[in-house]
Design a protein around this motif. Structure first.
Motif, short mmCIF file in Angstrom:
data_model
loop_
_atom_site.label_atom_id
_atom_site.label_comp_id
_atom_site.label_asym_id
_atom_site.label_seq_id
_atom_site.Cartn_x
_atom_site.Cartn_y
_atom_site.Cartn_z
N UNK A 29 0.76 -1.24 0.00
CA UNK A 29 0.00 0.00 0.00
C UNK A 29 0.79 1.29 0.00
N UNK A 30 2.10 1.22 0.25
CA UNK A 30 2.93 2.43 0.14
C UNK A 30 3.66 2.48 -1.19
N UNK A 31 3.53 1.46 -2.00
CA UNK A 31 4.25 1.37 -3.27
C UNK A 31 3.39 1.93 -4.40
N UNK A 32 3.97 2.74 -5.25
CA UNK A 32 3.21 3.34 -6.35
C UNK A 32 2.68 2.30 -7.33
N UNK A 33 3.16 1.07 -7.24
CA UNK A 33 2.67 0.00 -8.09
C UNK A 33 1.39 -0.65 -7.58
N UNK A 34 0.96 -0.29 -6.38
CA UNK A 34 -0.26 -0.86 -5.80
C UNK A 34 -1.45 -0.45 -6.68
N UNK A 35 -2.16 -1.42 -7.19
CA UNK A 35 -3.21 -1.19 -8.16
C UNK A 35 -4.40 -0.40 -7.69
N UNK A 36 -4.67 -0.36 -6.40
CA UNK A 36 -5.85 0.36 -5.93
C UNK A 36 -5.51 1.73 -5.36
N UNK A 37 -4.26 2.10 -5.38
CA UNK A 37 -3.82 3.39 -4.84
C UNK A 37 -2.69 3.18 -3.86
N UNK A 38 -2.12 4.27 -3.37
CA UNK A 38 -0.97 4.14 -2.49
C UNK A 38 -0.80 5.36 -1.59
N UNK A 39 -0.06 5.14 -0.51
CA UNK A 39 0.27 6.21 0.43
C UNK A 39 1.30 7.12 -0.22
N UNK A 40 1.12 8.42 -0.10
CA UNK A 40 2.08 9.42 -0.54
C UNK A 40 2.33 10.38 0.62
N UNK A 41 3.27 11.28 0.45
CA UNK A 41 3.54 12.30 1.47
C UNK A 41 3.44 13.68 0.84
N UNK A 42 2.93 14.61 1.60
CA UNK A 42 2.88 16.02 1.23
C UNK A 42 3.62 16.81 2.30
N UNK A 43 4.30 17.88 1.89
CA UNK A 43 5.09 18.66 2.83
C UNK A 43 4.89 20.14 2.55
N UNK A 44 4.40 20.87 3.54
CA UNK A 44 4.33 22.32 3.42
C UNK A 44 5.55 22.88 4.17
N UNK A 45 6.41 23.59 3.44
CA UNK A 45 7.67 24.08 3.99
C UNK A 45 7.59 25.60 4.18
#
Length: 173
Positions: A29-45
């Motif tokens: 589920x954290x891998x971009x290859x996961x067919x149903x979607x995946x965990x990503x990160x966003x960062x406000x700097x």
């Protein structure tokens, strides 16, 4: 991280539960290859004075957004992924990412030619003093913007992330 995170609202708790269900049902589920979607990160700097925010012009979306992206195999955890993505997209080393997520967001985006769910764990961060963005050649542009003057193309998700980060610090944006 999400198991121990205290969501700041009912809506955020609903998203936290959805993220955990996704991870429980998808070992990748954290891998971009996961067919149903995946965990990503966003960062406000932010800069040290919290007067300016660093945004990147995402060519694929055609708008200014927070920094962030996909988790990679070498990332020890989500904070490490956020730190790496912020450094890669800005060219600024030493960005300090807060250890606890600020908020969660879920959206659909094109990834590897498909429209996939992105389960975005979003963090607040601070750049070193006098940091100048220098993205890698061929990368998207990164630029500082005064907090009260975000670019017109910044979407509501980016604006909301900025507001939440400032509110966490006791500031009224």
């Amino acid at each position: 991280m999400l198991l121990g995170w205290s969501a700041p609202s009912g809506e955020q708790e609903r998203l936290r539960t959805e993220f955990l269900e996704h991870l429980a049902g998808h070992p990748d589920g954290t891998d971009r290859g996961c067919g149903s979607g995946h965990i990503t990160v966003g960062v406000v700097v932010f800069d040290r004075a919290l007067a300016n925010v660093l945004l990147t012009h995402h060519r694929g979306l055609g708008r200014w957004t927070q920094l962030g992206g996909h988790c990679e195999t070498g990332d020890a955890d989500l904070v490490a992924a956020a730190r790496r993505e912020a450094a890669e997209e800005s060219g600024i080393p030493g960005i300090e990412v807060e250890p606890s997520p600020l908020r969660l967001d879920r959206y659909r985006a094109r990834c590897r030619g498909r429209d996939l769910l992105h389960f975005d764990v979003q963090f607040a961060a601070t750049a070193p003093p006098r940091a100048v963005p220098e993205p890698a050649a061929g990368g998207d542009e990164a630029r500082w913007f005064p907090v009260p003057a975000l670019p017109f193309s910044a979407d509501e998700s980016t604006r909301s992330l900025v507001r939440h980060a400032l509110a966490r610090r006791g500031l009224n944006p």
